[in-house]
Write a protein that holds these residues in place. Structure first.
Motif, PDB file in Angstrom:
ATOM      1  N   ARG A 176       0.853  -1.235   0.142  1.00 54.80           N
ATOM      2  CA  ARG A 176       0.066  -0.058   0.052  1.00 54.80           C
ATOM      3  C   ARG A 176       0.841   1.337   0.132  1.00 54.80           C
ATOM      4  N   VAL A 177       1.947   1.206   0.850  1.00 53.86           N
ATOM      5  CA  VAL A 177       2.851   2.428   0.806  1.00 53.86           C
ATOM      6  C   VAL A 177       3.492   2.539  -0.512  1.00 53.86           C
ATOM      7  N   SER A 178       3.735   1.642  -1.130  1.00 57.66           N
ATOM      8  CA  SER A 178       4.564   1.360  -2.439  1.00 57.66           C
ATOM      9  C   SER A 178       3.635   2.113  -3.503  1.00 57.66           C
ATOM     10  N   LEU A 179       2.384   1.814  -3.274  1.00 58.78           N
ATOM     11  CA  LEU A 179       1.291   2.364  -4.561  1.00 58.78           C
ATOM     12  C   LEU A 179       0.774   3.574  -4.209  1.00 58.78           C
ATOM     13  N   PHE A 180       0.566   4.072  -2.909  1.00 60.98           N
ATOM     14  CA  PHE A 180      -0.107   5.088  -2.803  1.00 60.98           C
ATOM     15  C   PHE A 180       0.741   6.283  -2.216  1.00 60.98           C
ATOM     16  N   ALA A 181       2.100   5.837  -1.749  1.00 61.57           N
ATOM     17  CA  ALA A 181       3.072   7.086  -1.117  1.00 61.57           C
ATOM     18  C   ALA A 181       4.434   6.428  -1.355  1.00 61.57           C
ATOM     19  N   GLN A 182       4.620   6.393  -2.639  1.00 59.67           N
ATOM     20  CA  GLN A 182       5.979   5.455  -2.944  1.00 59.67           C
ATOM     21  C   GLN A 182       7.210   6.270  -2.315  1.00 59.67           C
ATOM     22  N   GLU A 183       7.080   7.599  -2.031  1.00 58.09           N
ATOM     23  CA  GLU A 183       8.009   8.634  -1.609  1.00 58.09           C
ATOM     24  C   GLU A 183       8.550   8.276  -0.236  1.00 58.09           C
ATOM     25  N   LEU A 184       7.622   7.608   0.669  1.00 59.54           N
ATOM     26  CA  LEU A 184       7.959   7.234   1.993  1.00 59.54           C
ATOM     27  C   LEU A 184       8.751   6.032   2.069  1.00 59.54           C
ATOM     28  N   GLY A 185       8.870   4.993   0.825  1.00 58.24           N
ATOM     29  CA  GLY A 185       9.662   4.022   0.778  1.00 58.24           C
ATOM     30  C   GLY A 185       8.977   2.904   1.714  1.00 58.24           C
ATOM     31  N   THR A 186       9.642   1.685   1.272  1.00 55.28           N
ATOM     32  CA  THR A 186       9.054   0.346   1.847  1.00 55.28           C
ATOM     33  C   THR A 186      10.284  -0.210   2.794  1.00 55.28           C
ATOM     34  N   THR A 187      10.254  -1.266   3.800  1.00 52.20           N
ATOM     35  CA  THR A 187      11.312  -1.791   4.575  1.00 52.20           C
ATOM     36  C   THR A 187      11.617  -3.157   3.716  1.00 52.20           C
ATOM     37  N   GLU A 188      10.956  -3.516   2.688  1.00 53.97           N
ATOM     38  CA  GLU A 188      11.504  -4.638   2.082  1.00 53.97           C
ATOM     39  C   GLU A 188      10.745  -4.480   0.580  1.00 53.97           C
ATOM     40  N   PRO A 189      11.351  -5.504  -0.335  1.00 55.69           N
ATOM     41  CA  PRO A 189      10.648  -5.449  -1.579  1.00 55.69           C
ATOM     42  C   PRO A 189       9.464  -5.986  -1.504  1.00 55.69           C
ATOM     43  N   VAL A 190       8.643  -5.397  -2.527  1.00 59.80           N
ATOM     44  CA  VAL A 190       7.116  -6.016  -2.407  1.00 59.80           C
ATOM     45  C   VAL A 190       6.811  -5.913  -3.829  1.00 59.80           C
ATOM     46  N   SER A 191       5.939  -6.736  -4.119  1.00 59.09           N
ATOM     47  CA  SER A 191       5.048  -6.735  -5.556  1.00 59.09           C
ATOM     48  C   SER A 191       4.110  -7.838  -5.392  1.00 59.09           C
ATOM     49  N   PRO A 192       3.240  -7.698  -6.447  1.00 61.22           N
ATOM     50  CA  PRO A 192       2.019  -8.605  -6.556  1.00 61.22           C
ATOM     51  C   PRO A 192       2.553 -10.034  -6.335  1.00 61.22           C
ATOM     52  N   LYS A 193       3.684 -10.297  -7.018  1.00 59.94           N
ATOM     53  CA  LYS A 193       4.356 -11.716  -7.096  1.00 59.94           C
ATOM     54  C   LYS A 193       4.644 -12.179  -5.604  1.00 59.94           C
ATOM     55  N   ARG A 194       5.390 -11.182  -5.035  1.00 60.10           N
ATOM     56  CA  ARG A 194       5.755 -11.704  -3.605  1.00 60.10           C
ATOM     57  C   ARG A 194       4.410 -11.817  -2.644  1.00 60.10           C
ATOM     58  N   LEU A 195       3.446 -11.101  -2.843  1.00 56.60           N
ATOM     59  CA  LEU A 195       2.246 -11.132  -2.179  1.00 56.60           C
ATOM     60  C   LEU A 195       1.444 -12.598  -2.390  1.00 56.60           C
ATOM     61  N   GLN A 196       1.301 -12.790  -3.752  1.00 58.28           N
ATOM     62  CA  GLN A 196       0.854 -13.952  -4.224  1.00 58.28           C
ATOM     63  C   GLN A 196       1.509 -15.137  -3.393  1.00 58.28           C
ATOM     64  N   LYS A 197       2.609 -15.187  -3.412  1.00 54.82           N
ATOM     65  CA  LYS A 197       3.451 -16.306  -2.778  1.00 54.82           C
ATOM     66  C   LYS A 197       3.402 -16.475  -1.249  1.00 54.82           C
ATOM     67  N   ALA A 198       3.227 -15.289  -0.693  1.00 54.22           N
ATOM     68  CA  ALA A 198       2.935 -15.194   0.800  1.00 54.22           C
ATOM     69  C   ALA A 198       1.620 -15.807   0.926  1.00 54.22           C
ATOM     70  N   LEU A 199       0.740 -15.423   0.246  1.00 56.32           N
ATOM     71  CA  LEU A 199      -0.753 -16.033   0.345  1.00 56.32           C
ATOM     72  C   LEU A 199      -0.764 -17.347   0.100  1.00 56.32           C
ATOM     73  N   GLU A 200      -0.123 -17.727  -0.881  1.00 52.66           N
ATOM     74  CA  GLU A 200       0.042 -19.313  -1.125  1.00 52.66           C
ATOM     75  C   GLU A 200       0.560 -20.114   0.091  1.00 52.66           C
ATOM     76  N   ALA A 201       1.432 -19.384   0.716  1.00 46.16           N
ATOM     77  CA  ALA A 201       2.198 -20.098   1.833  1.00 46.16           C
ATOM     78  C   ALA A 201       1.322 -19.941   3.007  1.00 46.16           C
ATOM     79  N   ALA A 202       0.511 -19.006   3.330  1.00 45.63           N
ATOM     80  CA  ALA A 202      -0.291 -18.897   4.211  1.00 45.63           C
ATOM     81  C   ALA A 202      -1.470 -19.914   4.433  1.00 45.63           C
ATOM     82  N   ARG A 203      -1.833 -20.080   2.892  1.00 45.73           N
ATOM     83  CA  ARG A 203      -2.963 -21.007   2.814  1.00 45.73           C
ATOM     84  C   ARG A 203      -2.719 -22.452   2.903  1.00 45.73           C
ATOM     85  N   GLY A 204      -1.338 -22.936   3.013  1.00 49.13           N
ATOM     86  CA  GLY A 204      -0.540 -24.208   3.204  1.00 49.13           C
ATOM     87  C   GLY A 204      -0.749 -24.946   1.870  1.00 49.13           C
TER      88      GLY A 204
END
Length: 204
Positions: A176-204
């Motif tokens: 959300r920070v990356s999308l809506f307020a990119q100038e604030l920066g993020t604490t880690e690389p983030v992308s839809p691909k990383r989000l999808q991977k994390a979701l799949e891991a959470a679902r087991g």
């Protein structure tokens, strides 16, 4: 535990000052328990631990208060921007902001979240304010970005509680920070691909 009058007033939308003190003390106590060995089996060891915790609890609560102050101030700065300029204006975007805020500052967050996570909340709230400011100028652009967020947000809400869900949740906040307020920066690389991977891991 000293709470300045102005800070207490800014905290009012979230609760009363005594509840704030209790959350900070309970959170500080959690912090202390996390760094002590609790496998205590002798009375003398228990009394020594009790004395140590009693001696250090106030400082631990003050440390929580230091983290709480910028969060409370940031949410107070954000609040006026959460009201649409006209009835029905960009309703979906304002509803999303309200849901995001409620999830970030859910009851007990000051006692339950770890200090490193609390340290990130002012940035998330500042990103929300920047988004809300831009939303008033260009609702169509905000909606385009919101459509990227919503599928992941809804998927997150469907996940069971646990560490895996928390991992997705905070990754989504960074996106959300990356999308809506990119100038604030993020604490880690983030992308839809990383989000999808994390979701799949959470679902087991």
């Amino acid at each position: 535990l000293p709470i300045a009058g102005k800070l207490a007033l800014q905290y009012t939308p979230l609760g009363g000052v005594e509840a704030l003190r209790e959350d900070l003390l309970e959170g500080g106590f959690r912090d202390l328990l996390a760094v002590h060995t609790l496998d205590v089996r002798r009375r003398a060891d228990f009394e020594a631990l009790q004395a140590e915790l009693s001696r250090t609890l106030f400082a631990a609560a003050i440390e929580r208060l230091k983290h709480a102050e910028p969060i409370i101030i940031a949410q107070a700065d954000l609040k006026p921007w959460l009201e649409p300029p006209l009835q029905g204006y960009a309703r979906a975007s304002y509803e999303d902001l309200a849901e995001q805020l409620a999830a970030l500052l859910e009851p007990g967050f000051l006692r339950e979240l770890a200090l490193p996570r609390l340290a990130q909340l002012p940035r998330y709230l500042k990103a929300m304010r920047l988004r809300a400011e831009r939303l008033r100028r260009d609702p169509a652009r905000d909606q385009q970005k919101l459509l990227q967020v919503l599928p992941y947000w809804r998927a997150l809400l469907a996940l069971p509680a646990g560490a895996a869900r928390d991992s997705v949740r905070w990754l989504l906040e960074e996106w959300r920070v990356s999308l809506f307020a990119q100038e604030l920066g993020t604490t880690e690389p983030v992308s839809p691909k990383r989000l999808q991977k994390a979701l799949e891991a959470a679902r087991g």
